[in-house]
Motif scaffolding. Structure first.
Motif, short mmCIF file in Angstrom:
data_model
loop_
_atom_site.label_atom_id
_atom_site.label_comp_id
_atom_site.label_asym_id
_atom_site.label_seq_id
_atom_site.Cartn_x
_atom_site.Cartn_y
_atom_site.Cartn_z
N ASP A 240 42.37 38.50 31.65
CA ASP A 240 42.91 37.65 32.70
C ASP A 240 41.98 37.55 33.91
O ASP A 240 42.30 36.91 34.90
N ARG B 139 40.97 40.08 35.81
CA ARG B 139 41.15 41.22 36.70
C ARG B 139 40.05 42.25 36.42
O ARG B 139 39.63 42.45 35.29
N LYS C 43 40.33 44.41 41.54
CA LYS C 43 40.19 43.05 42.07
C LYS C 43 40.96 42.10 41.17
O LYS C 43 41.04 42.29 39.96
N ASP C 44 41.50 41.04 41.79
CA ASP C 44 42.16 40.01 40.99
C ASP C 44 41.09 39.10 40.39
O ASP C 44 39.89 39.29 40.63
N ARG C 45 41.51 38.11 39.64
CA ARG C 45 40.53 37.27 38.94
C ARG C 45 39.67 36.43 39.88
O ARG C 45 38.61 35.96 39.49
N VAL D 126 42.62 44.02 45.52
CA VAL D 126 44.07 44.15 45.62
C VAL D 126 44.48 45.61 45.74
O VAL D 126 45.60 45.91 46.15
#
Length: 197
Positions: A155, A157, A170-172, A177
């Motif tokens: 995804d 991430r 980290k998010d995408r 985060v």
């Protein structure tokens, strides 16, 4: 009647000339050489070894009595096909690739990196600098010599676990985060402190 002409020489050599231009020579020791009309040449030796030269492809294919096959290509690539089904390909750039009967592969690159591919498609790459990368259906992971591990999920991430125990997620989009060890500024002491706030 069949369009071929045969000759026998005093030394025991037998020569057959075919109407299409193919020529076959059989020597007294049993060696057979066939010169095909298209430029290909096939040599068969008493030992059972067969050497076939493909004129148009400029490729030589040697088959040994034990079943080993070796192909020499015009671009200097060499491929060995072993009787057990293993294949070894040596590329001009120094890379060597093995494919095994069970479907697994291993490639050794000129820079020292080694890549292994499992039958399920998972890949492991070991780099000369000590880093290791794992590619699986569920993630891509890079392991560093200092113990740091970075994982990228399908995804997008990312999760990085540092040797110190710190974990950063980290998010995408690349936004942090979560981070268990972000240094913050302690305004009163004028120094950096971990987790002070």
């Amino acid at each position: 009647p069949d369009g071929k002409m045969e000759r026998r020489f005093k030394d025991g050599t037998h020569l057959v000339l075919f109407s299409n231009g193919t020529k076959k020579e059989v020597s007294p020791d049993g060696q057979v050489i066939i010169y095909f009309f298209n430029g290909d040449i096939k040599q068969t030796f008493p030992s059972g070894q067969v050497v076939y030269y493909y004129h148009d492809a400029r490729t030589t294919h040697t088959t040994y009595a034990d079943g080993l096959e070796v192909l020499h290509f015009d671009n200097k690539q060499v491929e060995k096909r072993y009787p057990d089904g293993t294949r070894e390909i040596r590329f001009p750039d120094g890379t060597v690739k093995y494919t095994f009967p069970n479907g697994e592969e291993e490639s050794i690159f000129a820079d020292g990196a080694v890549q292994r591919v499992a039958t399920n498609g998972d890949r492991v790459i070991e780099f000369a600098n000590g880093q290791r990368e794992v590619h699986s259906g569920g993630y891509k992971k890079r392991e560093y010599p200092d113990g740091t591990v970075k994982v990228i999920f399908p995804d997008g991430r990312q999760e990085t676990k540092y040797a110190s125990g710190r974990v950063r997620v980290k998010d995408r989009e690349g936004n942090v985060v979560a981070d268990t060890g972000v240094p913050t500024v302690n305004l009163h002491a004028g120094s950096l402190g971990v987790g002070a706030n």
